[in-house]
Design a protein around this motif. Structure first.
Motif: not given
Length: 687
Positions: A309-314
């Motif tokens: 997930d590009a926004k959270t890095g998860t």
């Protein structure tokens, strides 16, 4: 093995080999060079590549540059990293519904990682790409790849029958090989010995080539297994291409792809990046899909993939490279085995040599057939036909070598202003040169001359290739070696090797070899062939009058015709049902309304009644010839013919755009008419 079975396998091997020989030769000859497609492109450009590690490429800089030019927000991107100092970028149309459809199309181009220079597919087209596509007849629109696939399938058939036929002679032919004996024996021993040497390679190529060429048929059982859910099928076959619905734009800055690339590489040892998928660029649900592989010398199949997930890095999903996935990895195995994508340049060179050995096996097979069919017992017309086929086959196949060598020089000497037109030049002049060379050699009517001249011209042009490369690009062999430009060096060395081998063979082929040919021992006066054919025709006509029982050489017995037509009807219906698979490509469903995943009994009965019963009648016709059976066969053929006529009429009225289906149904109707006619004659015939 009985003599009858041996003759069946021998004739099957010969016929299948002759039918596909020219196309198969082109596939292997072009395929040998296609193995070095990327190296040929670099050789053409003449630019030194930096060999930078994929993890150290500044992807953020590339994306920023593209964003300024194309506005990436709302797009899906695919970035392939298999092009050395260039990356291939494929951008989908914007998903935002507010964007007008005008100029909102899928875009594909190549970007230089150092200069950010952009090229379209046509602008970066190379001779390597041309030969790669010639390998599977891509120049023939729509049908090319399917043709290559079916040829690979028949090649597999020829391999199996060839092993059965030559099994007892395999070892003896290694020790009894003597070029001084009869020419036919020389070709036979060489054909058998070299055919067996390359057998594992040829078997792999036949299997993988058939799969890659006619893989559409593989989707038939797969689609039914997934109950017609094509989205689920594609997601399992290509999980990295999964689509994500667009939600909305994000006000936050786009996260760094460089960061995620390095993070993925650090996850596993010896892991190398191969491609990225960016889903919903600039959106609130933006995804980075990082895909790569372990080094092939560490693990033959090792696909790894991480979905971030590009926004959270998860990490949303992870596929470990040391864990196999049958659906995904099996396709990589096929591609890797077919294109030698393992083991480095040495495996490619091995494949290259084995491909040329296979070409030699194909040519010797044709020469054996030519020699065997030139007998005194055969008519002049038969001998002329054999000679003509031999001249055409050898002219097409052997002229390909000097033509390819010629165009290696052409693309190197091409002025810069014509570089962007390279694709059109190759498509026009390559085939024209090949055609002219073929026509000249065909009407020369001398296989010995064809062999010698193609070897000589190819060798001379081949030796010029590294020289011209050195003059134009200053990439002399020693300079390329010092600069560690192995890709450029490989092409020059390969041509020196090919040309040296060709020149060696040229000097080894002596005029004495021509004297051993059956056409030298039993010559044909080609200049006076019309008079000789007329004389022979007159004699044959007289013999026919004297012996009225003489049969036409093209005669096919009635029962054989009937069996073939029954089988054709069954195959026609099967192919007609397979055409539904085209819907997969156009995102249409082929699931019937109200389907539950279980095939109803009535549909099984339908398939049995039309396909199964046809095959049953064809099978029974082999052994049964009773009067009742003839009548039943005729009645069923009439019923089937009426149904076929109704079906094609319905298709013409309601499915006028389905051209392929209508064509197949028309063929089935014609076959039904032929079948009814022959069954009627069979019924009237007195045993």
């Amino acid at each position: 093995m009985s003599k009858r079975n041996y003759n069946v396998f021998f004739n099957t091997h010969t016929i299948s080999g002759i039918v596909i020989s020219v196309a198969l030769y082109v596939i292997f000859f072009a395929g040998a060079f296609a193995l070095f497609k990327d190296e040929i492109k670099l050789w053409e450009e003449g630019k030194h590549i930096s060999h930078v590690e994929k993890k150290n490429i500044d992807y953020d800089r590339v994306l920023e540059h593209l964003d300024e030019k194309y506005s990436l927000d709302g797009r899906d991107l695919q970035i392939n990293l298999n092009h050395h100092d260039k990356i291939m970028v494929s951008m989908s149309p914007k998903k935002d519904t507010l964007v007008t459809k005008k100029n909102n199309k899928r875009i594909l181009f190549y970007v230089d990682i150092n200069t950010l220079e952009k090229q379209t597919y046509v602008e970066q087209y190379s001779l390597g790409e041309f030969l790669f596509r010639l390998h599977y007849f891509s120049q023939l629109p729509y049908i090319g790849i399917y043709l290559a696939g079916f040829i690979s399938l028949f090649f597999l058939f020829a391999i199996i029958t060839g092993v059965i036929v030559h099994w007892k002679k395999i070892i003896s032919n290694f020790y009894n090989f003597n070029p001084k004996i009869a020419l036919k024996r020389v070709w036979t021993d060489a054909h058998t010995a070299l055919g067996i040497i390359g057998l594992p390679f040829q078997f792999i190529f036949a299997i993988t080539g058939a799969y890659l060429g006619i893989g559409l048929l593989v989707l038939l059982p797969a689609t039914f297994l997934y109950n017609g859910d094509q989205t689920k099928l594609i997601d399992d076959l290509r999980p990295d291409r999964k689509n994500y619905e667009w939600i909305a734009f994000s006000k936050e800055e786009v996260p760094s792809l460089n960061l995620y690339a390095k993070k993925a590489v650090a996850t596993w040892n010896n892991f190398h990046l191969k491609r990225f998928f960016i889903k919903n660029y600039g959106g609130v649900n933006m995804k980075y899909i990082v895909s790569g592989e372990l080094e092939s010398n560490k693990r033959f199949i090792g696909i790894g993939r991480i979905i971030y997930d590009a926004k959270t890095g998860t990490i949303e999903e992870i596929k470990k490279p040391d864990k196999l996935n049958y659906l995904e990895d099996s396709q990589l195995v096929i591609g890797r085995l077919h294109f030698a994508h393992f083991g480095g340049v040495w495996v490619k060179i091995l494949y290259f040599i084995l491909a040329f050995i296979t070409c030699f096996v194909i040519i010797t097979g044709v020469l054996i057939w030519i020699e065997a069919r030139n007998k005194k017992s055969m008519t002049l017309k038969q001998r002329l036909y054999t000679a003509k086929v031999g001249h055409i086959y050898l002219a097409i196949c052997l002229s390909l070598y000097p033509v390819i060598a010629l165009f290696f020089l052409v693309v190197k000497l091409l002025p810069k202003e014509y570089m962007s037109h390279k694709m059109n030049i190759l498509y026009t002049w390559f085939f024209l040169a090949w055609l002219l060379f073929t026509i000249y050699l065909r009407f020369k009517r001398n296989n010995y001359f064809t062999n010698k001249i193609t070897l000589l011209i190819g060798a001379v042009l081949g030796f010029l290739i590294p020289i011209v490369n050195g003059i134009i690009s200053n990439n002399w062999i020693w300079n390329a070696y010092k600069a560690k430009q192995i890709e450029i060096l490989t092409i020059d060395v390969l041509w020196i090797f090919i040309s040296t081998t060709a020149l060696f063979v040229y000097f080894k082929i002596k005029p004495e070899a021509k004297e051993q040919s059956a056409f030298t021992k039993h010559p044909i006066d080609s200049r006076n062939r019309k008079e000789l054919l007329a004389e022979e025709s007159q004699k044959t006509h007289s013999n026919i009058k004297e012996n009225t029982s003489l049969k036409n050489k093209n005669h096919i017995s009635m029962r054989t015709k009937i069996i073939i037509l029954w089988v054709f009807l069954a195959i026609g219906w099967i192919v007609h049902h397979m055409y539904g698979l085209f819907n997969v490509y156009y995102k249409e469903t082929i699931v019937m309304e109200g389907a539950t995943g279980e095939v109803p009994l009535v549909h099984h009965i339908y398939r049995i009644v039309f396909e199964g019963v046809c095959l049953l009648f064809g099978l029974l016709t082999i052994e049964v010839s009773k009067k009742w059976f003839k009548i039943v066969s005729l009645i069923w053929a009439i019923i089937a013919g009426l149904y076929n006529f109704y079906h094609v009429t319905e298709a013409l009225l309601y499915e006028t755009t389905n051209i392929s289906e209508i064509f197949m149904l028309l063929l089935v109707v014609i076959a039904s008419l032929f079948l009814i006619n022959n069954l009627w004659k069979w019924n009237k015939k007195v045993n």
